[in-house]
Design a protein around this motif. Structure first.
Motif, PDB file in Angstrom:
ATOM      1  N   GLY A 101       0.670  -1.119  -0.272  1.00 34.51           N
ATOM      2  CA  GLY A 101       0.263  -0.540   0.020  1.00 34.51           C
ATOM      3  C   GLY A 101       0.977   1.396  -0.034  1.00 34.51           C
ATOM      4  O   GLY A 101       2.153   1.201   0.905  1.00 34.51           O
ATOM      5  N   SER A 102       0.360   2.164  -0.442  1.00 33.87           N
ATOM      6  CA  SER A 102       1.003   3.521  -0.885  1.00 33.87           C
ATOM      7  C   SER A 102       1.388   3.902   0.758  1.00 33.87           C
ATOM      8  O   SER A 102       3.126   3.985   0.032  1.00 33.87           O
ATOM      9  N   TYR A 103       0.989   4.198   1.911  1.00 30.87           N
ATOM     10  CA  TYR A 103       1.106   4.666   2.625  1.00 30.87           C
ATOM     11  C   TYR A 103       2.316   4.045   3.766  1.00 30.87           C
ATOM     12  O   TYR A 103       3.198   4.789   4.177  1.00 30.87           O
ATOM     13  N   VAL A 104       1.624   2.708   3.985  1.00 35.58           N
ATOM     14  CA  VAL A 104       3.112   1.775   4.593  1.00 35.58           C
ATOM     15  C   VAL A 104       4.082   1.977   3.737  1.00 35.58           C
ATOM     16  O   VAL A 104       5.235   1.952   4.355  1.00 35.58           O
ATOM     17  N   ALA A 105       4.447   1.643   2.332  1.00 31.51           N
ATOM     18  CA  ALA A 105       5.302   2.047   1.346  1.00 31.51           C
ATOM     19  C   ALA A 105       6.223   2.471   1.847  1.00 31.51           C
ATOM     20  O   ALA A 105       7.378   2.966   1.908  1.00 31.51           O
ATOM     21  N   ALA A 106       5.897   3.897   1.676  1.00 31.44           N
ATOM     22  CA  ALA A 106       6.452   5.099   1.535  1.00 31.44           C
ATOM     23  C   ALA A 106       6.728   4.914   3.526  1.00 31.44           C
ATOM     24  O   ALA A 106       8.805   5.683   3.776  1.00 31.44           O
ATOM     25  N   LEU A 107       6.603   4.824   4.696  1.00 26.28           N
ATOM     26  CA  LEU A 107       6.618   5.143   5.749  1.00 26.28           C
ATOM     27  C   LEU A 107       8.280   4.006   6.317  1.00 26.28           C
ATOM     28  O   LEU A 107       8.879   4.495   6.419  1.00 26.28           O
ATOM     29  N   ASP A 108       8.177   2.822   4.896  1.00 25.24           N
ATOM     30  CA  ASP A 108       9.309   2.019   5.613  1.00 25.24           C
ATOM     31  C   ASP A 108      10.515   2.816   4.668  1.00 25.24           C
ATOM     32  O   ASP A 108      11.769   2.132   5.198  1.00 25.24           O
ATOM     33  N   SER A 109      10.057   3.089   3.953  1.00 25.17           N
ATOM     34  CA  SER A 109      11.266   3.537   2.801  1.00 25.17           C
ATOM     35  C   SER A 109      12.034   4.862   3.723  1.00 25.17           C
ATOM     36  O   SER A 109      13.037   4.944   3.728  1.00 25.17           O
ATOM     37  N   ILE A 110      11.382   5.262   4.341  1.00 26.15           N
ATOM     38  CA  ILE A 110      12.547   6.211   5.366  1.00 26.15           C
ATOM     39  C   ILE A 110      13.127   5.634   6.526  1.00 26.15           C
ATOM     40  O   ILE A 110      12.947   6.570   7.667  1.00 26.15           O
ATOM     41  N   GLY A 111      12.316   4.427   6.851  1.00 20.93           N
ATOM     42  CA  GLY A 111      12.271   4.011   7.826  1.00 20.93           C
ATOM     43  C   GLY A 111      11.555   3.769   8.897  1.00 20.93           C
ATOM     44  O   GLY A 111      12.134   3.597  10.277  1.00 20.93           O
ATOM     45  N   ILE A 112      10.928   4.868   9.050  1.00 19.75           N
ATOM     46  CA  ILE A 112       9.900   4.484  10.413  1.00 19.75           C
ATOM     47  C   ILE A 112       9.083   3.062  11.212  1.00 19.75           C
ATOM     48  O   ILE A 112       8.787   1.830  10.057  1.00 19.75           O
ATOM     49  N   PRO A 113       9.905   2.363  12.060  1.00 20.25           N
ATOM     50  CA  PRO A 113       9.234   1.146  12.755  1.00 20.25           C
ATOM     51  C   PRO A 113       7.853   0.820  12.695  1.00 20.25           C
ATOM     52  O   PRO A 113       6.648   1.788  13.058  1.00 20.25           O
ATOM     53  N   HIS A 114       6.924  -0.043  12.607  1.00 20.75           N
ATOM     54  CA  HIS A 114       6.226  -0.665  12.437  1.00 20.75           C
ATOM     55  C   HIS A 114       4.851  -0.190  12.040  1.00 20.75           C
ATOM     56  O   HIS A 114       3.559   0.257  11.949  1.00 20.75           O
ATOM     57  N   ALA A 115       5.348   0.582  10.730  1.00 27.36           N
ATOM     58  CA  ALA A 115       5.009   0.976  10.078  1.00 27.36           C
ATOM     59  C   ALA A 115       3.527   1.047  10.092  1.00 27.36           C
ATOM     60  O   ALA A 115       2.013   1.618   9.311  1.00 27.36           O
ATOM     61  N   GLY A 116       3.621  -0.511   8.828  1.00 28.94           N
ATOM     62  CA  GLY A 116       2.336  -1.206   9.013  1.00 28.94           C
ATOM     63  C   GLY A 116       1.220  -0.878  10.263  1.00 28.94           C
ATOM     64  O   GLY A 116       0.186  -0.739   9.471  1.00 28.94           O
ATOM     65  N   GLN A 117       1.316  -1.682  11.295  1.00 27.01           N
ATOM     66  CA  GLN A 117       0.317  -1.803  12.508  1.00 27.01           C
ATOM     67  C   GLN A 117      -0.277   0.003  12.314  1.00 27.01           C
ATOM     68  O   GLN A 117      -1.121   0.058  12.807  1.00 27.01           O
ATOM     69  N   ILE A 118       0.939   1.444  12.257  1.00 21.10           N
ATOM     70  CA  ILE A 118       0.460   2.182  11.946  1.00 21.10           C
ATOM     71  C   ILE A 118      -0.631   2.981  11.590  1.00 21.10           C
ATOM     72  O   ILE A 118      -1.812   3.895  11.427  1.00 21.10           O
ATOM     73  N   MET A 119      -0.287   1.961  10.089  1.00 18.79           N
ATOM     74  CA  MET A 119      -1.664   2.480   9.549  1.00 18.79           C
ATOM     75  C   MET A 119      -2.568   1.980   9.595  1.00 18.79           C
ATOM     76  O   MET A 119      -3.747   1.503   9.385  1.00 18.79           O
ATOM     77  N   ASN A 120      -2.836   0.503  10.082  1.00 19.39           N
ATOM     78  CA  ASN A 120      -3.872   0.015  10.601  1.00 19.39           C
ATOM     79  C   ASN A 120      -4.720   0.790  10.965  1.00 19.39           C
ATOM     80  O   ASN A 120      -5.535   0.511  11.573  1.00 19.39           O
ATOM     81  N   VAL A 121      -3.888   1.590  12.180  1.00 18.34           N
ATOM     82  CA  VAL A 121      -4.745   1.915  13.279  1.00 18.34           C
ATOM     83  C   VAL A 121      -5.388   3.412  12.222  1.00 18.34           C
ATOM     84  O   VAL A 121      -6.635   3.412  13.144  1.00 18.34           O
ATOM     85  N   ILE A 122      -4.680   3.761  11.461  1.00 15.71           N
ATOM     86  CA  ILE A 122      -4.987   4.983  11.023  1.00 15.71           C
ATOM     87  C   ILE A 122      -5.709   5.171  10.281  1.00 15.71           C
ATOM     88  O   ILE A 122      -7.312   5.597  10.220  1.00 15.71           O
ATOM     89  N   VAL A 123      -6.287   3.719   9.511  1.00 16.07           N
ATOM     90  CA  VAL A 123      -7.266   2.970   8.781  1.00 16.07           C
ATOM     91  C   VAL A 123      -8.369   2.888   9.723  1.00 16.07           C
ATOM     92  O   VAL A 123      -9.105   2.963   9.172  1.00 16.07           O
ATOM     93  N   LEU A 124      -8.467   2.263  10.644  1.00 15.68           N
ATOM     94  CA  LEU A 124      -9.390   1.825  11.506  1.00 15.68           C
ATOM     95  C   LEU A 124     -10.157   2.888  11.505  1.00 15.68           C
ATOM     96  O   LEU A 124     -11.324   3.373  11.886  1.00 15.68           O
ATOM     97  N   THR A 125      -9.392   4.614  12.373  1.00 16.52           N
ATOM     98  CA  THR A 125      -9.872   5.262  12.927  1.00 16.52           C
ATOM     99  C   THR A 125     -10.652   6.047  11.787  1.00 16.52           C
ATOM    100  O   THR A 125     -12.350   6.688  11.757  1.00 16.52           O
TER     101      THR A 125
END
Length: 483
Positions: free
Chosen positions: A291-315
């Protein structure tokens, strides 16, 4: 047709122009504060589709998806300006349906009101299922259908409690989305400019916009494909005009929301997508995989990007559910007031000032849609989904046509309330109508699910229209007999 709209009073609203509420009916309470309306307006343009669906648009159009978002964003800005003009003059829970009733005829208000209600009760099922999938991934001991049930019950209870409960929940849901997108844009731009501490993406830069096959790697035609993919993620921006009728200062709220829609779309949509396609090549396998946002966060080394986006998507999902139930119930309430729905929908609970029957009636269909999604996902539910797919465009089209006539009515009856004006009227209104018709036509030509959505939505719209005309003639016949 309709008489002069009743005067709005602070603390309650009679609802819609032209028809007095039923005898003994209490008005909706003005329970939404200015901060609620402000956040509903800001967060209303940020749907779950932005987080989930943007990867497909990027894959189809490359960096040119920015033009797709800009075109649709401009169309939404124009539509919101038109709606803001009418809503600032007469804020009402029926919004564009009530204005269509007044300007075009009862058939128009009936048709677009019920189609809009139908759209949102189907959305309830989509979002409840999406939220349940995320929650079941976190707590697999609870089955997915149970999570969908829990989410629906909790948000139904919230809407039944009071309009201020809806506003408070939406304030925090929308706040989380706004903060998340704002932080994403700031952090992403710092990484693009190479000044983000600890970032590890050496390939980030604006050069990604042109280095991998050019800005339009799949040709100019891909821009239109992108338009079809992103147009429906903008649905919901009009909710603030329905909610304004239950606020302390509706005219101010509508004016502020209308004037701020440009920067909201610019920052949240264009800004965040620009960050994504600058941090990574548009054809990166990571975007398609994560997914675009998770991939972007992963590319700059943001840890746990997938779970962060899951929280935001759930919201975002819960926000959409909350607003969808509110919006469907207020449209049902407005239709009930105008005699276009069962009268029970127009009754307001005297204790908390909410249309209880309209809420329960809307959520019942929402629950049925959830069941259809689990039991018959590829037949019954797919039909419901496709038959509601183009309704967003129908709503925008009706808003445009209504505004053409409502401008004259406002100038004739209450010129002092024309505090928001559509730019370059009527030329820009006609241009927006042309844009919407072009998108609908291109959906038919494009084929596949897009064609099915337009054809099935048109079929459902035609059925509702015929029903509205028949019922309207019956009402006229009864009125003639009573005279």
């Amino acid at each position: 047709m309709s008489a002069t709209p009743p005067t709005m009073t602070k603390g309650s609203t009679t609802g819609d122009p032209g028809r007095e509420p039923a005898s003994g009916e209490a008005g909706l309470k003005a329970g939404l504060k200015n901060r609620h309306l402000s956040m509903i307006a800001i967060g209303g343009v940020i749907g779950a589709g932005l987080f989930v669906g943007s990867a497909s648009g990027i894959a189809a159009a490359g960096p040119g998806i920015l033009i797709s978002y800009a075109l649709v964003g401009a169309m939404v800005v124009f539509v919101m300006r038109m709606l803001g003009e009418m809503a600032a003059a007469n804020p009402t829970s029926g919004s564009f349906s009530a204005y269509a009733d007044r300007a075009l005829g009862r058939w128009a208000g009936f048709t677009i009101g019920w189609l809009y209600w139908f759209f949102w009760v189907v959305v309830l099922a989509v979002e409840a299922t999406a939220g349940a999938k995320i929650l079941a991934g976190w707590v697999p001991a609870v089955p997915q259908w149970a999570w969908a049930l829990i989410v629906m019950v909790v948000l139904t209870a919230t809407n039944l409690a009071s309009v201020s409960s809806y506003g408070e929940f939406e304030f925090w849901f929308a706040g989380i989305k706004v903060v998340a997108i704002g932080a994403f844009v700031v952090i992403g731009l710092l990484a693009v400019f190479g000044v983000l501490p600890g970032a590890h993406n050496d390939t980030a830069g604006f050069s990604n916009l042109t280095s991998h096959g050019g800005f339009l790697p799949n040709g100019p035609g891909a821009i239109l494909t992108g338009v079809l993919m992103v147009v429906f993620s903008f649905m919901g921006s009009e909710i603030v005009t329905l909610a304004a009728g239950e606020s302390e200062d509706p005219q101010r709220a509508v004016t502020k929301a209308t004037n701020s829609v440009i920067w909201r779309i610019g920052v949240f949509y264009l800004g965040s997508i620009l960050v994504v396609v600058s941090l990574l090549p548009w054809n990166s396998a990571e975007i398609a995989k994560k997914g675009s946002y998770v991939a972007a966060l992963d590319s700059i080394g943001i840890p746990h990007a997938g779970q962060i986006m899951n929280v935001i998507v759930l919201t975002a999902v819960l926000s959409c559910l909350n607003s969808g139930l509110y919006t469907a119930s207020r449209m049902a309430f407005s239709l009930g007031q105008r005699g276009d729905a069962p009268k029970v929908f127009a009754r307001v609970n005297s204790k908390n000032g909410v249309p209880q029957a309209a809420i329960l009636g809307s959520v019942v269909f929402g629950f049925l849609s959830v069941v259809f999604n689990y039991v018959w996902p590829d037949t019954v539910f797919k039909f419901l989904l496709n038959s509601s797919g183009a309704i967003a465009l129908f709503v925008w089209l009706v808003i445009c046509v209504t505004q053409l006539k409502m401008r004259g009515i406002i100038l004739r009856e209450m010129p002092e309330k024309l505090v928001v004006r559509m730019w370059a009227f009527p030329y820009l209104t006609y241009a927006t109508i042309g844009m919407i018709l072009f998108v609908l036509g291109y959906m038919v030509v494009d084929g596949g699910d897009n064609r099915d959505q337009v054809l099935l939505s048109t079929l459902v719209g035609a059925i509702v229209l015929v029903l509205g005309i028949v019922l309207g003639r019956r009402h006229e016949g009864r009125a003639a007999v009573e005279k």
